[in-house]
Design a protein around this motif. Structure first.
Motif, PDB file in Angstrom:
ATOM      1  N   MET A 297       0.740  -1.227  -0.002  1.00  0.00           N
ATOM      2  CA  MET A 297       0.036   0.113  -0.004  1.00  0.00           C
ATOM      3  C   MET A 297       0.721   1.165   0.094  1.00  0.00           C
ATOM      4  O   MET A 297       0.355   2.228   0.166  1.00  0.00           O
ATOM      5  CB  MET A 297      -0.916   0.028   1.111  1.00  0.00           C
ATOM      6  CG  MET A 297      -1.803  -1.110   1.301  1.00  0.00           C
ATOM      7  SD  MET A 297      -2.976  -1.470   2.704  1.00  0.00           S
ATOM      8  CE  MET A 297      -3.929   0.244   2.681  1.00  0.00           C
TER       9      MET A 297
ATOM     10  N   ILE B  90      -2.131   1.749   8.036  1.00  0.00           N
ATOM     11  CA  ILE B  90      -3.139   0.930   7.202  1.00  0.00           C
ATOM     12  C   ILE B  90      -4.427   1.596   7.327  1.00  0.00           C
ATOM     13  O   ILE B  90      -5.367   1.798   6.271  1.00  0.00           O
ATOM     14  CB  ILE B  90      -3.149  -0.312   7.394  1.00  0.00           C
ATOM     15  CG1 ILE B  90      -1.698  -1.059   7.032  1.00  0.00           C
ATOM     16  CG2 ILE B  90      -4.253  -1.331   6.512  1.00  0.00           C
ATOM     17  CD1 ILE B  90      -1.429  -2.460   7.121  1.00  0.00           C
ATOM     18  N   LYS B  91      -4.999   1.910   8.605  1.00  0.00           N
ATOM     19  CA  LYS B  91      -6.438   2.216   8.714  1.00  0.00           C
ATOM     20  C   LYS B  91      -6.586   3.320   8.161  1.00  0.00           C
ATOM     21  O   LYS B  91      -7.854   3.791   7.454  1.00  0.00           O
ATOM     22  CB  LYS B  91      -6.575   2.395  10.318  1.00  0.00           C
ATOM     23  CG  LYS B  91      -7.906   2.820  10.491  1.00  0.00           C
ATOM     24  CD  LYS B  91      -8.067   3.059  12.098  1.00  0.00           C
ATOM     25  CE  LYS B  91      -8.500   1.671  12.498  1.00  0.00           C
ATOM     26  NZ  LYS B  91      -8.980   1.583  14.003  1.00  0.00           N
ATOM     27  N   HIS B  92      -5.600   4.381   7.925  1.00  0.00           N
ATOM     28  CA  HIS B  92      -5.881   5.540   7.256  1.00  0.00           C
ATOM     29  C   HIS B  92      -6.221   5.458   5.506  1.00  0.00           C
ATOM     30  O   HIS B  92      -6.766   6.267   4.927  1.00  0.00           O
ATOM     31  CB  HIS B  92      -4.505   6.542   7.375  1.00  0.00           C
ATOM     32  CG  HIS B  92      -4.548   7.204   8.585  1.00  0.00           C
ATOM     33  ND1 HIS B  92      -5.360   8.099   9.148  1.00  0.00           N
ATOM     34  CD2 HIS B  92      -3.512   6.970   9.616  1.00  0.00           C
ATOM     35  CE1 HIS B  92      -5.095   8.417  10.524  1.00  0.00           C
ATOM     36  NE2 HIS B  92      -3.972   7.784  10.900  1.00  0.00           N
ATOM     37  N   GLN B  93      -5.788   4.384   4.897  1.00  0.00           N
ATOM     38  CA  GLN B  93      -6.024   3.847   3.725  1.00  0.00           C
ATOM     39  C   GLN B  93      -6.924   3.048   3.506  1.00  0.00           C
ATOM     40  O   GLN B  93      -7.542   3.292   2.276  1.00  0.00           O
ATOM     41  CB  GLN B  93      -4.721   3.369   3.262  1.00  0.00           C
ATOM     42  CG  GLN B  93      -3.465   4.409   2.831  1.00  0.00           C
ATOM     43  CD  GLN B  93      -2.400   4.120   2.067  1.00  0.00           C
ATOM     44  OE1 GLN B  93      -2.495   3.153   1.283  1.00  0.00           O
ATOM     45  NE2 GLN B  93      -1.157   4.607   2.436  1.00  0.00           N
ATOM     46  N   ASP B  94      -7.258   2.001   4.186  1.00  0.00           N
ATOM     47  CA  ASP B  94      -8.395   1.026   4.126  1.00  0.00           C
ATOM     48  C   ASP B  94      -8.703   0.720   5.419  1.00  0.00           C
ATOM     49  O   ASP B  94      -8.219  -0.312   6.010  1.00  0.00           O
ATOM     50  CB  ASP B  94      -7.607  -0.085   3.271  1.00  0.00           C
ATOM     51  CG  ASP B  94      -8.760  -1.043   2.730  1.00  0.00           C
ATOM     52  OD1 ASP B  94      -9.592  -1.119   3.294  1.00  0.00           O
ATOM     53  OD2 ASP B  94      -8.522  -1.534   1.753  1.00  0.00           O
ATOM     54  N   ALA B  95      -9.909   1.261   5.798  1.00  0.00           N
ATOM     55  CA  ALA B  95     -10.417   0.705   7.350  1.00  0.00           C
ATOM     56  C   ALA B  95     -10.832  -0.448   7.252  1.00  0.00           C
ATOM     57  O   ALA B  95     -10.850  -1.377   8.205  1.00  0.00           O
ATOM     58  CB  ALA B  95     -11.509   1.842   7.521  1.00  0.00           C
ATOM     59  N   ASP B  96     -11.517  -1.160   6.126  1.00  0.00           N
ATOM     60  CA  ASP B  96     -11.963  -2.494   6.214  1.00  0.00           C
ATOM     61  C   ASP B  96     -10.848  -3.455   6.218  1.00  0.00           C
ATOM     62  O   ASP B  96     -10.896  -4.313   7.158  1.00  0.00           O
ATOM     63  CB  ASP B  96     -12.616  -2.644   4.967  1.00  0.00           C
ATOM     64  CG  ASP B  96     -14.059  -1.949   4.688  1.00  0.00           C
ATOM     65  OD1 ASP B  96     -14.754  -1.535   5.675  1.00  0.00           O
ATOM     66  OD2 ASP B  96     -14.555  -1.662   3.591  1.00  0.00           O
ATOM     67  N   LEU B  97      -9.602  -3.089   5.787  1.00  0.00           N
ATOM     68  CA  LEU B  97      -8.571  -4.106   5.768  1.00  0.00           C
ATOM     69  C   LEU B  97      -8.145  -4.001   7.281  1.00  0.00           C
ATOM     70  O   LEU B  97      -7.632  -4.986   7.930  1.00  0.00           O
ATOM     71  CB  LEU B  97      -7.467  -3.677   4.691  1.00  0.00           C
ATOM     72  CG  LEU B  97      -6.139  -4.372   4.728  1.00  0.00           C
ATOM     73  CD1 LEU B  97      -6.315  -5.911   4.420  1.00  0.00           C
ATOM     74  CD2 LEU B  97      -5.082  -3.836   3.837  1.00  0.00           C
TER      75      LEU B  97
ATOM     76  N   TYR C 284     -10.639 -11.055   0.848  1.00  0.00           N
ATOM     77  CA  TYR C 284     -10.528  -9.593   0.662  1.00  0.00           C
ATOM     78  C   TYR C 284      -9.430  -9.074   0.023  1.00  0.00           C
ATOM     79  O   TYR C 284      -9.717  -8.131  -0.803  1.00  0.00           O
ATOM     80  CB  TYR C 284     -10.698  -8.990   2.331  1.00  0.00           C
ATOM     81  CG  TYR C 284     -10.778  -7.394   2.239  1.00  0.00           C
ATOM     82  CD1 TYR C 284     -12.015  -6.940   1.943  1.00  0.00           C
ATOM     83  CD2 TYR C 284      -9.547  -6.424   2.212  1.00  0.00           C
ATOM     84  CE1 TYR C 284     -12.104  -5.277   1.984  1.00  0.00           C
ATOM     85  CE2 TYR C 284      -9.554  -5.254   2.261  1.00  0.00           C
ATOM     86  CZ  TYR C 284     -10.881  -4.474   2.141  1.00  0.00           C
ATOM     87  OH  TYR C 284     -11.030  -3.095   1.957  1.00  0.00           O
ATOM     88  N   CYS C 285      -8.365  -9.545   0.334  1.00  0.00           N
ATOM     89  CA  CYS C 285      -7.071  -9.314  -0.426  1.00  0.00           C
ATOM     90  C   CYS C 285      -7.306  -9.586  -1.898  1.00  0.00           C
ATOM     91  O   CYS C 285      -6.729  -8.716  -2.667  1.00  0.00           O
ATOM     92  CB  CYS C 285      -5.872  -9.956   0.281  1.00  0.00           C
ATOM     93  SG  CYS C 285      -5.626  -9.022   1.736  1.00  0.00           S
TER      94      CYS C 285
ATOM     95  N   ARG D 164      -8.874  -6.940  -3.641  1.00  0.00           N
ATOM     96  CA  ARG D 164      -8.349  -5.515  -3.571  1.00  0.00           C
ATOM     97  C   ARG D 164      -7.054  -5.542  -4.290  1.00  0.00           C
ATOM     98  O   ARG D 164      -6.352  -4.634  -4.352  1.00  0.00           O
ATOM     99  CB  ARG D 164      -8.154  -5.126  -2.085  1.00  0.00           C
ATOM    100  CG  ARG D 164      -9.256  -5.054  -1.497  1.00  0.00           C
ATOM    101  CD  ARG D 164      -9.905  -3.573  -1.883  1.00  0.00           C
ATOM    102  NE  ARG D 164     -10.859  -3.054  -0.943  1.00  0.00           N
ATOM    103  CZ  ARG D 164     -12.420  -3.036  -1.118  1.00  0.00           C
ATOM    104  NH1 ARG D 164     -12.609  -3.693  -2.466  1.00  0.00           N
ATOM    105  NH2 ARG D 164     -12.986  -2.613  -0.370  1.00  0.00           N
TER     106      ARG D 164
END
Length: 104
Positions: A13, A29-36, A88-89, A92
């Motif tokens: 990422m 990571i949370k800043h870019q993809d909260a679900d991940l 999920y990965c 994405r």
């Protein structure tokens, strides 16, 4: 190790991960993809629980049946979380490290 999963996904990422703890990587990571991030947080909790139970010497030796039950349930939770994360990965375009490169 589970840290390899966090580091690999963060690197994909575009997040620099050198010398960062798992918690800090998760925040980035949370800043870019909260679900991940949510899935990684679940994996982290389940993995830490499994490791705690594996290391509980008293439970393992004094209450073997309960220990075995807890290990089985915790491992199942980790496996389910990994399946969900893998799915999920794939959606994405993220690639998880090879299973041989981490210990679950």
């Amino acid at each position: 190790m589970i840290n390899n999963i966090f580091e690999s996904l963060a690197t994909q990422m575009g997040i620099e991960v050198q010398h960062l703890e798992r918690k800090t990587i998760l925040e980035k990571i949370k800043h870019q993809d909260a679900d991940l991030a949510s899935q990684l947080e679940d994996l982290s909790k389940n993995y830490d629980t499994l490791q705690f139970i594996r290391g509980d010497y008293e439970l393992r030796h004094k209450l073997k049946d309960i220990y075995d039950f807890q290990i089985k349930n915790s491992q199942l939770a980790v496996d389910r979380t990994m399946e969900k994360l893998t799915s999920y990965c794939l959606t994405r375009g993220l690639v998880l490290p090879e299973p041989s490169s981490f210990d679950l």
